[in-house]
Design a protein around this motif. Sequence first.
Motif, PDB file in Angstrom:
ATOM      1  N   GLY A   1      12.420  -4.258   8.860  1.00  0.00           N
ATOM      2  CA  GLY A   1      13.243  -3.491   9.454  1.00  0.00           C
ATOM      3  C   GLY A   1      12.090  -2.888  10.600  1.00  0.00           C
ATOM      4  N   MET A   2      11.006  -3.057  10.562  1.00  0.00           N
ATOM      5  CA  MET A   2      10.079  -2.700  11.511  1.00  0.00           C
ATOM      6  C   MET A   2      10.234  -3.586  12.701  1.00  0.00           C
ATOM      7  SD  MET A   2       6.324  -2.407  10.015  1.00  0.00           S
ATOM      8  CE  MET A   2       5.210  -2.387  11.507  1.00  0.00           C
ATOM      9  N   GLY A   3      10.898  -3.003  13.752  1.00  0.00           N
ATOM     10  CA  GLY A   3      11.171  -3.592  15.156  1.00  0.00           C
ATOM     11  C   GLY A   3      12.196  -4.619  15.189  1.00  0.00           C
TER      12      GLY A   3
ATOM     13  N   ASP B   1      14.030   5.551   4.339  1.00  0.00           N
ATOM     14  CA  ASP B   1      13.489   4.198   4.843  1.00  0.00           C
ATOM     15  C   ASP B   1      11.954   4.927   5.356  1.00  0.00           C
ATOM     16  OD1 ASP B   1      12.649   1.930   6.044  1.00  0.00           O
ATOM     17  OD2 ASP B   1      14.473   1.455   6.768  1.00  0.00           O
ATOM     18  N   ILE B   2      10.949   4.545   5.041  1.00  0.00           N
ATOM     19  CA  ILE B   2       9.639   4.912   5.340  1.00  0.00           C
ATOM     20  C   ILE B   2       9.314   4.205   6.886  1.00  0.00           C
ATOM     21  CG2 ILE B   2       8.927   5.315   3.254  1.00  0.00           C
ATOM     22  CD1 ILE B   2       6.691   3.382   3.441  1.00  0.00           C
ATOM     23  N   VAL B   3      10.029   3.053   7.296  1.00  0.00           N
ATOM     24  CA  VAL B   3       9.668   2.456   8.578  1.00  0.00           C
ATOM     25  C   VAL B   3       9.927   3.610   9.425  1.00  0.00           C
ATOM     26  CG1 VAL B   3      10.552   0.923  10.310  1.00  0.00           C
ATOM     27  CG2 VAL B   3      10.093   0.190   7.674  1.00  0.00           C
TER      28      VAL B   3
ATOM     29  N   GLY C   1       0.789  -1.186  -0.033  1.00  0.00           N
ATOM     30  CA  GLY C   1       0.197  -0.010   0.062  1.00  0.00           C
ATOM     31  C   GLY C   1       0.747   1.154   0.089  1.00  0.00           C
ATOM     32  N   ALA C   2       1.763   1.158   0.764  1.00  0.00           N
ATOM     33  CA  ALA C   2       2.617   2.613   1.052  1.00  0.00           C
ATOM     34  C   ALA C   2       3.366   2.749  -0.306  1.00  0.00           C
ATOM     35  CB  ALA C   2       3.403   2.439   2.093  1.00  0.00           C
ATOM     36  N   ALA C   3       4.048   1.781  -0.882  1.00  0.00           N
ATOM     37  CA  ALA C   3       4.958   1.765  -2.076  1.00  0.00           C
ATOM     38  C   ALA C   3       4.111   2.386  -3.085  1.00  0.00           C
ATOM     39  CB  ALA C   3       5.520   0.513  -2.524  1.00  0.00           C
TER      40      ALA C   3
ATOM     41  N   ALA D   1      10.930  -2.507  -6.826  1.00  0.00           N
ATOM     42  CA  ALA D   1      11.418  -3.715  -6.641  1.00  0.00           C
ATOM     43  C   ALA D   1      10.592  -4.764  -5.523  1.00  0.00           C
ATOM     44  CB  ALA D   1      12.775  -3.675  -6.327  1.00  0.00           C
ATOM     45  N   ASN D   2      10.001  -5.869  -5.627  1.00  0.00           N
ATOM     46  CA  ASN D   2       9.440  -6.451  -4.807  1.00  0.00           C
ATOM     47  C   ASN D   2       9.617  -8.005  -4.821  1.00  0.00           C
ATOM     48  OD1 ASN D   2       7.312  -5.893  -2.892  1.00  0.00           O
ATOM     49  ND2 ASN D   2       5.712  -7.347  -3.991  1.00  0.00           N
ATOM     50  N   ARG D   3       9.543  -8.424  -3.607  1.00  0.00           N
ATOM     51  CA  ARG D   3       9.447  -9.971  -3.306  1.00  0.00           C
ATOM     52  C   ARG D   3       8.735 -10.695  -4.275  1.00  0.00           C
ATOM     53  NH1 ARG D   3       8.246 -12.090   2.538  1.00  0.00           N
ATOM     54  NH2 ARG D   3       6.224 -11.233   1.844  1.00  0.00           N
ATOM     55  N   THR D   4       7.446 -10.463  -4.102  1.00  0.00           N
ATOM     56  CA  THR D   4       6.454 -10.821  -5.254  1.00  0.00           C
ATOM     57  C   THR D   4       6.348 -10.085  -6.462  1.00  0.00           C
ATOM     58  OG1 THR D   4       5.292 -11.510  -3.371  1.00  0.00           O
ATOM     59  CG2 THR D   4       3.969 -11.851  -5.430  1.00  0.00           C
ATOM     60  N   LEU D   5       7.188 -10.476  -7.666  1.00  0.00           N
ATOM     61  CA  LEU D   5       7.257  -9.896  -8.783  1.00  0.00           C
ATOM     62  C   LEU D   5       5.808  -9.328  -9.344  1.00  0.00           C
ATOM     63  CD1 LEU D   5       9.081  -8.587 -10.896  1.00  0.00           C
ATOM     64  CD2 LEU D   5       9.232 -10.737 -11.986  1.00  0.00           C
ATOM     65  N   ALA D   6       4.987 -10.138  -9.194  1.00  0.00           N
ATOM     66  CA  ALA D   6       3.594 -10.172  -9.867  1.00  0.00           C
ATOM     67  C   ALA D   6       3.062  -8.665  -9.376  1.00  0.00           C
ATOM     68  CB  ALA D   6       2.671 -11.137  -9.597  1.00  0.00           C
ATOM     69  N   ARG D   7       3.218  -8.369  -8.039  1.00  0.00           N
ATOM     70  CA  ARG D   7       2.714  -7.159  -7.564  1.00  0.00           C
ATOM     71  C   ARG D   7       3.260  -5.975  -8.071  1.00  0.00           C
ATOM     72  NH1 ARG D   7       1.995  -7.014  -0.920  1.00  0.00           N
ATOM     73  NH2 ARG D   7       0.166  -5.507  -1.110  1.00  0.00           N
ATOM     74  N   ALA D   8       4.651  -6.147  -8.197  1.00  0.00           N
ATOM     75  CA  ALA D   8       5.153  -5.051  -8.880  1.00  0.00           C
ATOM     76  C   ALA D   8       4.967  -4.641 -10.332  1.00  0.00           C
ATOM     77  CB  ALA D   8       6.823  -5.070  -9.115  1.00  0.00           C
TER      78      ALA D   8
END
Length: 298
Positions: A205-207, A229-231, A140-142, A160-167
């Motif tokens: 990186g969250m927490g 980093d938006i975290v 959502g944020a990206a 760049a995303n871990r799940t390429l289909a979402r990118a």
Amino acid sequence: MSAGAAPVSSPLLLAVLGHPVAHSLSPTMHEAALAAAGLPGRYIACDVEPAGLAEALRGLRALGFAGCNVTVPLKEAAARLASVRSAEVERTGSANTLALEPDGGLRADTTDGRGLLAALREEAGFEAVGRRVVVLGAGGAARGIAGALSAAGAREVAVANRTLARAQALATALGDRVRPLALEMDALAPALATADLLVQATTVGMGTDALAVPAAALEALPPAAIVCDIVYAPPETALMRAARRAGHPVVGGLGMLAWQAALAWELWFQRTGPVAVLREAAERALAARTAAAEGGMH
Ligand SMILES: NC(=O)c1ccc[n+]([C@@H]2O[C@H](COP(=O)([O-])OP(=O)(O)OC[C@H]3O[C@@H](n4cnc5c(N)ncnc54)[C@H](OP(=O)(O)O)[C@@H]3O)[C@@H](O)[C@H]2O)c1
């Protein structure tokens, strides 16, 4: 109220809806901002699942709420339910701010992406026009960030995303200047080599001290490239520390957090919220949480 004055709903009622939402900093931030602006009001957090959003909004309207923020997982549903959408909501299919209009209308905007651009301008003098950007993540944020960057005239936004289909889906929705990539060094290295800005917009990186990309990715960037980093929890992430060590200008997530809230005020009150107050309130709340967590460990 003096005779002839416009009716004012007093106190102002606002909310953030999400699931889960108990962790949200928005009530603390907006209540501090309302107090600083001399607006008597309350801002509460309500746990709402996507199937219950329409009913929750009817309830808020009946109770006299002026508007609300929505967060994960309600942003797409909120965009669909709105009767008036900003151009950015139309483009990204996601909304984070809703105004409950007196005539029954539901106006929607999304301020995450513009919030990041405002923070980058304020903290690093960054302007998107003509720039090349690598965004890590396609959630959502990206989505909001890539949409705002391309609308602001960025030359290229590589997502760049871990799940390429979402990118890929994001690139299809946003058009030519947004390019999908796998979240792997081989695919990323050429895009990093010409980037003016790297935005980390995954939850990694969250927490924790985890990195979404190996620290070596920073070496592929030009030395003057900004690393963002938006975290925001922790306020200084492992990626930000590594980027500082490598000499890059660094921007954290607190500026975006404060600016997205300040820009939400434009939909509700036709003026920008007090950014410094919003940011200080978020910093204080995060510090208090850290202290409480550390206290709990003894
Ligand atoms: N500073 C601010 O104002 C602000 C505003 C909004 C959000 N945020 C922060 O931004 C982060 C993302 O939020 P969101 O709403 O976009 O979340 P989201 O919609 O759930 O998206 C999560 C993203 O993180 C990726 N991801 C999750 N685990 C991963 C892993 N182990 N390795 C690589 N990628 C991983 C996901 O990739 P897949 O698609 O492969 O699952 C997806 O791209 C959160 O930390 C949130 O707190 C900050």
